[in-house]
Scaffold this active site. Structure first.
Site, PDB file in Angstrom:
ATOM      1  N   HIS A 130      -8.312  -4.880  -1.443  1.00  0.00           N
ATOM      2  CA  HIS A 130      -7.034  -4.272  -1.101  1.00  0.00           C
ATOM      3  C   HIS A 130      -6.273  -5.100  -0.064  1.00  0.00           C
ATOM      4  O   HIS A 130      -6.794  -5.412   0.998  1.00  0.00           O
ATOM      5  CB  HIS A 130      -7.277  -2.858  -0.560  1.00  0.00           C
ATOM      6  CG  HIS A 130      -6.019  -2.077  -0.314  1.00  0.00           C
ATOM      7  ND1 HIS A 130      -5.198  -1.637  -1.329  1.00  0.00           N
ATOM      8  CD2 HIS A 130      -5.445  -1.646   0.847  1.00  0.00           C
ATOM      9  CE1 HIS A 130      -4.186  -0.963  -0.821  1.00  0.00           C
ATOM     10  NE2 HIS A 130      -4.305  -0.959   0.493  1.00  0.00           N
ATOM     11  N   SER A 161       0.842  -1.196   0.000  1.00  0.00           N
ATOM     12  CA  SER A 161       0.000   0.000   0.000  1.00  0.00           C
ATOM     13  C   SER A 161       0.883   1.253   0.000  1.00  0.00           C
ATOM     14  O   SER A 161       1.776   1.359  -0.830  1.00  0.00           O
ATOM     15  CB  SER A 161      -0.962  -0.042   1.185  1.00  0.00           C
ATOM     16  OG  SER A 161      -2.015   0.876   1.018  1.00  0.00           O
ATOM     17  N   ASP A 197     -10.304  -3.682  -5.553  1.00  0.00           N
ATOM     18  CA  ASP A 197      -9.898  -2.700  -4.535  1.00  0.00           C
ATOM     19  C   ASP A 197     -10.906  -1.556  -4.438  1.00  0.00           C
ATOM     20  O   ASP A 197     -11.151  -0.847  -5.411  1.00  0.00           O
ATOM     21  CB  ASP A 197      -8.511  -2.151  -4.885  1.00  0.00           C
ATOM     22  CG  ASP A 197      -7.819  -1.491  -3.706  1.00  0.00           C
ATOM     23  OD1 ASP A 197      -8.523  -1.042  -2.786  1.00  0.00           O
ATOM     24  OD2 ASP A 197      -6.580  -1.421  -3.716  1.00  0.00           O
TER      25      ASP A 197
END
Length: 325
Positions: free
Chosen positions: A289, A116, A234
């Site tokens: 995600h 991330s 996501d």
């Protein structure tokens, strides 16, 4: 007694470095490079999940020394630093942290894995200092082209909710750009002028301002491979296509892929040069995600973080590139 303790610690570090360097030099003239991991928003270096990733990396490629970046001495402090802090200062801290590590600093190069927001921060590390130099960079769900919305927070998560409130109420204020981490990679194409003027971090490392930092481009071009994974479903990263440097029109949802953008066509960062050499890899991962399967991680570690032939670990530019803002 304190002096003996200090000497014992120094000897232990030296022995660890020697053992690591000896273990990675095999009879077939290959070297197993260390792996540096930078975790994402709301995570910390003490989490069991990160320890499991480190253990998996070591099992897939024996001899791998894994360093998980930390911005505080405690897990709670490290987690807080993912929400609040100056990203430019944090990267400076990481540059010092990696350069001071006796194993990382003496390796011919290191590999890097960004989860991330840790992905664009590792890219910032490469562009701004890159010592020790990175050979292969792999990012999962990273916000390379920024976010145009902030994730919803869990009830009772005051760190997340506090950052969200500041991001929504005053993302271009000096306070937000100097202290709220997600604000420093906020990028809405409809607010481009404010972004270019005020962005503390992303506009700089993406070389989007009129004055380009040539060292950023030189450092990023030195990578052997830059692989970017986007999660298919996501909804945490908005837009999800930011993970592969694409731009999304927030009004009609039109996606402009990296190859059609000025950052690529004019090669502000060296991404086109990497792509032309087959060193820029666009990947997708199933699910939401950071829903990472062990199978995907195993495949990634084998493909990108395996041993390299001696002499083929890069020696990238080690000049420090000063931030442009």
């Amino acid at each position: 007694m304190q002096l003996l303790t200090v000497w014992a610690g120094l000897i232990a570090v030296a022995v660890s470095a020697f053992i690591h360097r000896s273990s990675v030099l095999e009879d077939d003239d290959t070297t197993q490079l260390p792996l540096v991991i930078w975790h994402g928003l709301g995570d910390d270096f003490e989490r069991d999940g990160l320890k499991q990733v480190a253990s998996l990396a070591e099992s897939i490629n024996p001899g791998t020394y894994v360093h998980i970046i930390r911005l505080a001495d405690t897990g709670s402090g490290d987690r807080r630093a993912t929400f609040f802090g100056n990203v430019t200062e944090q990267i400076e801290t990481v540059c010092e942290q990696l350069a001071a590590n006796p194993i990382l600093s003496t390796a011919p190069a290191v590999n890097a894995l960004g989860f991330s927001q840790g992905g664009q921060f590792l890219r910032g590390y490469i562009e701004r200092c890159n010592s020790p130099p990175v050979r292969n960079l792999v990012t999962f769900g990273s916000q390379h082209n920024g976010i145009s919305d902030f994730q919803s927070c869990s009830l009772g998560d005051w760190l997340c909710n506090g950052a969200e409130a500041l991001l929504r109420s005053g993302r271009w204020t000096d306070f937000a750009q100097g202290r709220v981490v997600p604000a420093q990679y906020f990028r809405d194409p409809s607010e481009l002028d404010a972004y270019l003027e005020k962005s503390n971090f992303l506009a700089d490392i993406n070389n989007e301002r009129e004055l380009k930092n040539v060292q950023y481009k030189k450092n990023l071009q030195s990578l052997n491979v830059f692989a970017m994974y986007m999660f298919d479903d996501d909804t945490v990263v908005v837009p999800k296509e930011s993970a592969v440097f694409a731009e999304v029109n927030s009004t009609d949802g039109t996606v402009t892929p990296l190859q059609e953008r000025p950052i690529y066509k004019e090669d502000w960062l060296g991404l086109k040069a990497l792509d032309d050499q087959g060193k820029l890899h666009f990947k997708s991962a199933p699910g939401q995600h950071m829903e990472l399967s062990e199978e995907l991680l195993r495949k990634t570690f084998k493909e990108y973080f395996g041993p390299v032939e001696d002499g083929k670990a890069i020696s990238s530019p080690r000049l420090v590139a000063q931030p442009g803002y």
